[in-house]
Design an enzyme around this catalytic site. Sequence first.
Site, mmCIF file in Angstrom:
data_model
loop_
_atom_site.group_PDB
_atom_site.id
_atom_site.type_symbol
_atom_site.label_atom_id
_atom_site.label_comp_id
_atom_site.label_asym_id
_atom_site.label_seq_id
_atom_site.Cartn_x
_atom_site.Cartn_y
_atom_site.Cartn_z
ATOM 1 N N THR A 477 0.847 -1.190 0.000
ATOM 2 C CA THR A 477 0.000 0.000 0.000
ATOM 3 C C THR A 477 0.885 1.242 0.000
ATOM 4 O O THR A 477 2.011 1.211 0.464
ATOM 5 C CB THR A 477 -0.914 0.009 1.241
ATOM 6 O OG1 THR A 477 -1.600 -1.246 1.317
ATOM 7 C CG2 THR A 477 -1.938 1.128 1.182
ATOM 8 N N GLU A 497 -2.677 -4.685 -1.793
ATOM 9 C CA GLU A 497 -2.845 -5.482 -0.576
ATOM 10 C C GLU A 497 -1.501 -5.909 -0.002
ATOM 11 O O GLU A 497 -0.860 -5.147 0.693
ATOM 12 C CB GLU A 497 -3.765 -6.679 -0.793
ATOM 13 C CG GLU A 497 -3.868 -7.653 0.379
ATOM 14 C CD GLU A 497 -4.406 -7.049 1.656
ATOM 15 O OE1 GLU A 497 -4.315 -7.705 2.694
ATOM 16 O OE2 GLU A 497 -4.907 -5.924 1.633
ATOM 17 N N ASP A 517 -8.706 -9.636 2.355
ATOM 18 C CA ASP A 517 -9.179 -8.755 3.429
ATOM 19 C C ASP A 517 -10.572 -9.169 3.919
ATOM 20 O O ASP A 517 -11.051 -8.648 4.918
ATOM 21 C CB ASP A 517 -9.213 -7.299 2.960
ATOM 22 C CG ASP A 517 -7.959 -6.546 3.355
ATOM 23 O OD1 ASP A 517 -7.100 -7.130 4.032
ATOM 24 O OD2 ASP A 517 -7.832 -5.363 2.981
#
EC number: 2.3.2.2
Length: 684
Positions: A477, A497, A517
Amino acid sequence: MKKSNNRRVWWALTPVALSLSLTACGGGSNNDAQNTAATLAAIAAINAANQPAPAAPDTGCLIPSGGSSVVVGSGDAGDPAAPEPASGYVPGHKLVYAKNYMVVANHPLATRAGCDILKAGGSAVDAAVAVQAVLGLVEPQSSGLGGGAFMLYYDAATKKVQAYDGRETAPAAANENYLRYIDPTGADTTAPKPGGARASGRSIGTPGAVRMLDIAYQDHGKLPWKDLFGYGITLASDGFSIGGRMAAAISSSATSLKRDAEATAYFLNADGSPKALGTKLKNPAYAKTLNAIATQGASAFYTGDIAQGIVDKIGITTAANDGSAITPGMTTMADLANYKAKRRDPVCGTYRDYYVCSMSPPSSGGIAVVASLGILETFNLGLYKPTAIDIEGGRPTVMGVHLVSEAERLAYADRDKYVADTDFVPLPGGSVDTMINKPYLQSRASLISLTKSMGVAQAGNLGSVPLGIDKTEEHGTTHFTIVDKQGNVVSMTTTVESTLGSYHMTQGFMLNNQLTDFASNPDDTSVTPSVKVANRVAPGKRPRSTMAPTLVFRKNADGSMGEFVMGTGSPGGGTIIQYVVKTLVGALDWGLDAQQATSLVDFGASNSVNTNVGGEHPNVDTSNSGNNDALITGLRALGHTVVTSAQSSGISTIIRTNVGGKPVLSGGADPRREGIVLGDTFTP
């Protein structure tokens, strides 16, 4: 009036034009010529005196180096884009000032791309498109076209904040067992291969970043769309040098990258070794993809050849290196064609003299940031500012870290229990206000002891809703913050991710592993009878995130939003909330400047007994198990289990301040990453 107008025209004549007029009137002797020349010189002097001074050239997007200026990406001495090892923490970052526009991003070449757009008169959203185009090339371990993003945008003309949601979605064929079983119907309960969902096609969500940038551009773009990709295309075609963080990611992921033929060819040498720091890398496939998006629009990414390439790669079933099984994803062309980025209302609340806005669900980050601040508002944090404040932000105090960490525990507890994609699971009471209103947060603050850590906090009683706990850590990220010449602001966090996403590469870019996630097990068996978790997989659903791009404004006397003060945000997975809250408290409560607040020791807690204190920081002494550091020993005395592992924030902060009575921009880039600050900079 007519005479006056004629006079203005006459004085505006150039010397050459005036000479022709005098000659036409019959002048011709030497004396006449001398008189004419003298008259022309006098007129020229008068004209020069009455003309406005030429505007000073815009020398923005340069960095000072030894008395001269260096172009980022030039390769000249002092160029910050020259490869350097992944740092951990580089001390000595200085506050940067700019007059009208500024970009802070986590890679110098991406920062330059955005700055060049702003210098040319582009909007903050224009610059964001250019920044993302380059980030996907130079830090594929963190973000890219194959990932997702959240953006907060402040429109200086309308004084409004808009949230943009480019989070990835699960395919239409997914169900709650999509990440758990090879056959989601339950006929084959074998786990996805290889080694779980992450490196399989099951982890890949329909990418959202490109479409999100597209709708933000439709709302706020200024320059032609096709002109925003030029620097990215040039870098991909001509090549760039691998930096430290990218080199480290390739090295640590080499075995996984070998399963993908395109990733192998791009990231690895012929002998299978990872390409090293400083290697010049060209990516013609990425240049082709960018060119298609630039000339055909964002829809070129979601239909046609690019979309087919994405679907084909998600559907691979065997590894390139050894033929071992890879569980394919179930994404179709229809999933890409039907993807919708969304405009959402931001999560906003007041904090002392400020008005704070952050990202709304499906991110839990904004709610947790605003809730943490609302809990902290009960305490006078100004009493607990860091000591020995230096360019690195000083040494945090025990009570300052204790209070912030306890507030975050409470906010995380609520976030874990109640927040998911609100298009599928509503918030308690059907509104974010239930979780961030002042009376509720004051009641949460009353649970904080000044003498002992609570360890693990209990969620507040906000009604009966499914639990949605997910402890996934993101590492892939990045974040950037932009202010343009008109005062518009972008705060954007973008992600694939985990580091290098799913290790699946197509057409020059990495595909995300964002669906991890979601909770892989749809049932929470910690309670009897078991219940469905809020953050379970569902077709078209967006996985919960922790990303928290944040904007701060002055609070007007009536509590409404006033002028822009600050923009910030960070990568960091589940710790993003901690990084953002630390930076906000550092600036708003402790008076740190943009660089000091960004550089300050990363600290905080999710809802566990562990409290993070970033051991990579020069103001933290981790020797002798931390027993020589007053902050660490002081926290332990309050019952904290202190974890001093290195933190990987990538905070990018811009604060509007005053120099010489004039409003200017000040910026700070995180010393834990490779980013820089650029703009029409000056030295006060």
